[in-house]
Design a protein around this motif. Structure first.
Motif, PDB file in Angstrom:
ATOM      1  N   TYR A 241       0.835  -1.209   0.000  1.00  0.00           N
ATOM      2  CA  TYR A 241       0.000   0.000   0.000  1.00  0.00           C
ATOM      3  C   TYR A 241       0.868   1.256   0.000  1.00  0.00           C
ATOM      4  CZ  TYR A 241      -3.135   3.695   1.437  1.00  0.00           C
ATOM      5  OH  TYR A 241      -3.819   4.876   1.500  1.00  0.00           O
ATOM      6  N   GLN A 253      -8.913   5.946  -6.936  1.00  0.00           N
ATOM      7  CA  GLN A 253      -8.631   4.514  -6.910  1.00  0.00           C
ATOM      8  C   GLN A 253      -7.839   4.148  -5.661  1.00  0.00           C
ATOM      9  OE1 GLN A 253      -6.329   3.025 -10.226  1.00  0.00           O
ATOM     10  NE2 GLN A 253      -6.512   0.885  -9.564  1.00  0.00           N
ATOM     11  N   ILE A 257      -8.949   1.535  -2.745  1.00  0.00           N
ATOM     12  CA  ILE A 257      -8.093   0.411  -2.332  1.00  0.00           C
ATOM     13  C   ILE A 257      -7.863   0.450  -0.822  1.00  0.00           C
ATOM     14  CG2 ILE A 257      -5.743  -0.518  -2.461  1.00  0.00           C
ATOM     15  CD1 ILE A 257      -5.734   0.339  -5.427  1.00  0.00           C
ATOM     16  N   TYR A 261      -9.131  -2.619   1.431  1.00  0.00           N
ATOM     17  CA  TYR A 261      -8.061  -3.427   2.016  1.00  0.00           C
ATOM     18  C   TYR A 261      -8.078  -3.332   3.542  1.00  0.00           C
ATOM     19  CZ  TYR A 261      -3.325  -5.458   2.391  1.00  0.00           C
ATOM     20  OH  TYR A 261      -2.240  -6.241   2.697  1.00  0.00           O
ATOM     21  N   MET A 266     -10.689  -6.601   0.569  1.00  0.00           N
ATOM     22  CA  MET A 266      -9.663  -6.900  -0.422  1.00  0.00           C
ATOM     23  C   MET A 266      -8.584  -7.744   0.244  1.00  0.00           C
ATOM     24  SD  MET A 266      -7.129  -4.286  -2.544  1.00  0.00           S
ATOM     25  CE  MET A 266      -8.339  -3.813  -3.780  1.00  0.00           C
ATOM     26  N   ILE A 271      -4.119  -6.712  -3.707  1.00  0.00           N
ATOM     27  CA  ILE A 271      -3.415  -5.419  -3.726  1.00  0.00           C
ATOM     28  C   ILE A 271      -1.998  -5.588  -4.247  1.00  0.00           C
ATOM     29  CG2 ILE A 271      -2.604  -5.567  -1.332  1.00  0.00           C
ATOM     30  CD1 ILE A 271      -3.026  -2.523  -1.136  1.00  0.00           C
TER      31      ILE A 271
END
Length: 309
Positions: A241, A253, A257, A261, A266, A271
């Motif tokens: 990340y 985006q 995420i 996550y 997720m 990822i």
């Protein structure tokens, strides 16, 4: 400023250079890039010949990022030192041994070359180190200011330089630090040329990128699917990340995420695949650009010449 690395540049090198290119494009300014091959010789286990070879390879990587050949001068300390030396001497006279030891932590057992290197790195901060770019008879030469985008670990050199700039009749250089880009193994680790799995290089193949991210990128996600779905990921320690915050241009985006996550919607594998695809896209673009950099282009960037700005 860049010391030569064996192989090619890695993604940690990419950040300050990408930002520097933005500044050049935005402000239409001249740029000088110092290749500190002398530093690598003094600090690392490499010969002078290896240092020179790595320098030319790294310069091609840098040129491939798209710097303007009309506004950019790239030089190596070994080849340009006689132009820097007057300012090196002026700086060296202003800094004593105690200051050097306190700033850089050098010990009495260190090679003497390490003690004498800081003024060499500092000298390009001043415009009269480049008379082919800034004519010495220009009455405004002492008013020209230098901006240095760099990684935070370079800060001690330029704090030293700021302290003595007025004593040799120059403006203090200014710095913009790039945020620390950690090694794959976690936030408390640093990328190292001696450990190829600590970083993703611009010369890596798609399979190498995939292998490094999947096996070595430290995860803040759950150890099992059930744990991840229940607790989500700890974004503060997750390297995948962290890398996306540097590289992903779409803020919406990235926000999506982060939400999915961190809330367990997720998985870690998902990822990591996003990062793998993004890195391979950047590497493929870089390799295509680098393949067009001939020895003649390299020689032009490193030639002593007037710049147009």
């Amino acid at each position: 400023m860049k010391g030569p690395s064996s192989g090619s540049l890695h993604f940690g090198h990419l950040l300050p250079f990408t930002f520097t290119k933005y500044l050049q494009d935005a402000f239409n300014v001249p740029l000088v890039i110092q290749m500190t091959n002398d530093e690598k010789f003094l600090w690392k286990d490499m010969t002078l010949d290896e240092s020179i070879k790595y320098t030319h390879n790294n310069v091609k990587d840098i040129i491939a990022l798209g710097f303007d050949i009309q506004k950019t001068f790239i030089f190596s300390n070994l080849e340009y030192i006689h132009h820097l030396y007057p300012n090196v001497l002026k700086i060296a006279r202003c800094v004593n041994l105690n200051q050097i030891q306190n700033i850089f932590g050098f010990k009495e057992s260190d090679a003497i070359g390490k003690f004498t290197f800081p003024p060499v790195q500092a000298a390009p901060c001043f415009p009269d180190s480049f008379p082919h770019i800034f004519p010495l008879n220009d009455p405004e030469i002492k008013n020209i200011r230098c901006l240095i985008p760099c990684a935070i670990d370079q800060d001690p050199y330029f704090r030293m330089t700021r302290d003595i700039a007025h004593r040799i009749g120059h403006q203090k250089p200014a710095l913009i630090h790039s945020k620390f880009f950690p090694a794959l193994q976690g936030h408390n680790t640093k990328m190292s040329a001696s450990d190829t799995n600590s970083a993703v290089y611009l010369s890596d193949t798609p399979d190498q990128v995939k292998d490094k991210i999947k096996k070595h990128a430290f995860s803040g996600g759950g150890a099992t699917k059930e744990e991840q779905e229940k607790n989500g990921a700890d974004l503060s320690v997750d390297i995948t990340y962290e890398y996306l915050t540097f590289m992903l241009e779409d803020d919406e985006q990235l926000k999506d995420i982060a939400h999915r996550y961190s809330t367990g919607k997720m998985m870690t594998g998902e990822i990591k695949q996003i990062l793998i695809d993004l890195m391979n896209k950047i590497i493929a673009r870089h390799k295509e650009a680098r393949a067009k950099i001939t020895d003649e282009v390299l020689s032009t960037f490193m030639s002593i010449r007037k710049l147009n700005f």
